[in-house]
Scaffold this active site. Structure first.
Site, short mmCIF file in Angstrom:
data_model
loop_
_atom_site.label_atom_id
_atom_site.label_comp_id
_atom_site.label_asym_id
_atom_site.label_seq_id
_atom_site.Cartn_x
_atom_site.Cartn_y
_atom_site.Cartn_z
N GLU A 220 -6.45 -10.52 -1.61
CA GLU A 220 -7.17 -10.34 -0.22
C GLU A 220 -8.83 -10.32 -0.69
OE1 GLU A 220 -5.85 -7.05 1.75
OE2 GLU A 220 -3.59 -7.39 1.53
N GLU B 207 0.86 -1.25 -0.24
CA GLU B 207 0.13 0.05 -0.05
C GLU B 207 0.76 1.25 0.00
OE1 GLU B 207 -3.03 -0.51 3.30
OE2 GLU B 207 -3.65 -2.15 2.43
N HIS C 44 -10.67 -5.95 -2.73
CA HIS C 44 -11.75 -5.49 -1.76
C HIS C 44 -12.61 -4.75 -2.46
CE1 HIS C 44 -9.21 -7.06 1.54
NE2 HIS C 44 -8.46 -6.14 1.30
N ASP D 91 -12.53 -10.09 -1.45
CA ASP D 91 -13.92 -9.90 -0.70
C ASP D 91 -14.72 -9.11 -1.69
OD1 ASP D 91 -12.86 -7.76 0.55
OD2 ASP D 91 -12.67 -8.51 2.44
N ASN E 118 2.21 -5.07 -3.12
CA ASN E 118 0.65 -5.38 -2.97
C ASN E 118 -0.08 -4.15 -2.74
OD1 ASN E 118 -1.29 -7.60 -2.45
ND2 ASN E 118 -1.20 -6.88 -0.14
#
Ligand code: G3I
Length: 305
Positions: A235, A127, A206, A237, A169
């Site tokens: 990750e 990030e 996400h 979702d 990432n």
């Protein structure tokens, strides 16, 4: 195949999940984990605050519980994350300059050395790019040590564990037309052209109504892969429920399968009740551990790939 891992393996890919150490005593949770997944990411236990709570005093107890459980079941591990502006231990948060740079590099070296040979891929830096339209770096104490902090972290990680794939990432890098996506792309392009060691790019993925799965997701993954790196969905979702959610999961899975260098997908938790999102139902299993429509759509796509 009848499980996510076995279905993904048919095309040489993995299917992973985030795992929390404090849930390893939950038999429903562990049952699904052992049955369905072949890659594991520690949800919090390998972060800087967890592994180096005091400077130069390393703490691996909870991370090791996850690593040992996974390896005992023949699963591989994604390491998350060596350097990040967030989840820094208190002693690091107000550091700056050379002292911070050296502390960061020491952390990368120590943790990657401790786990040498056990990690499939490390999120070396997490990030580091800004949200919004700048396409530039996020301001942080690490960034203020100099723009070369990311490549310094990658070089330290490579030296410490030459066998691990080294990933950058980030989140909100899914839409090819977004400035943040372009900024990360230019960094990876620059690293490849100068021989900075980088092997993969992680797309956190996400998604929710304000940040839906983009229609150009395949383009994004393919363009990064064309730089000569693997891409991974790290990750995943997706907020929502029912068929709408199932279709979005299907689209993400199809996007990965359509890119040869998309090596695997990790969901960010097992049951809806395990999610970091305070409310909502973003995962593949309901709170009781039952398979959702989204699970079936992912499994079907994996079996068709
Ligand atoms: O363990 C303590 C507990 O003892 C305490 O009572 C409680 C009170 O707040 O906090 C607990 O720690 C929390 C921890 O999750 C475990 O539940 C932290 O406060 C909380 O900040 C932490 O949140 C994690 C978050 O990263 C921190 O940045 C989430 O679980 C985790 O899912 C989330 O994961 C991130 C990825 O690392 C990076 N990408 C985004 C993703 C979602 O935010």
């Amino acid at each position: 195949a009848s499980t996510l891992a076995a279905a993904a393996q048919q095309s040489g890919r993995y299917f992973g999940t985030a795992v929390a150490a404090n849930k390893l005593g939950d038999s429903t949770y562990v049952g699904i984990l052992n049955r369905e997944f072949d890659m594991v990411t520690a949800e919090n236990e390998m972060k800087m605050d967890a592994t180096e709570p005091n400077q130069n005093q390393f703490s691996y107890g909870n991370a090791d519980r996850i690593v040992n459980q996974a390896r005992g079941q023949g699963k591989r591990i994604r390491g998350h994350a060596l350097a990040w502006h967030s989840q820094q231990p208190g002693w690091m948060q107000n550091m700056s300059g050379t002292a911070l740079r050296n502390a960061m590099l020491n952390h990368v070296t120590q943790v990657a050395t401790y786990y040498r040979g056990k990690i499939y891929a490390w999120d070396v830096v997490n990030e580091a790019f800004a949200d919004g339209n700048s396409g530039g770096r996020r301001d942080s104490n690490l960034q203020r040590t100099g723009n070369d902090w990311i490549e310094a972290a990658f070089r330290a990680a490579r030296a410490a564990d030459p066998g691990a794939k080294l990933c950058y990432n980030d989140y909100n890098t899914d839409n090819w037309s977004h400035a943040k996506t372009q900024g990360v792309y230019r960094m990876v392009q620059d690293f490849k052209s100068r021989g900075v060691p980088i092997d993969c790019v992680g797309f956190q993925a996400h998604f929710n109504s304000g940040n839906p799965v983009p229609s150009n997701y395949h383009t994004t993954l393919q363009n990064f892969a064309a730089l000569g790196v693997d891409v991974q969905i790290t990750e995943l979702d997706i907020e929502g429920s029912g068929n709408t959610q199932a279709q979005q999961y299907q689209g993400v899975t199809q996007a990965c399968l359509s890119v040869p260098r998309c090596t695997g997908i990790t969901v960010w938790g097992i049951r809806d009740t395990d999610s970091w999102r305070a409310s909502g139902t973003p995962l593949l299993f309901d709170g009781s551990g039952n398979k959702k429509a989204a699970y079936n759509s992912v499994l079907n796509v994996l079996n068709s790939g």
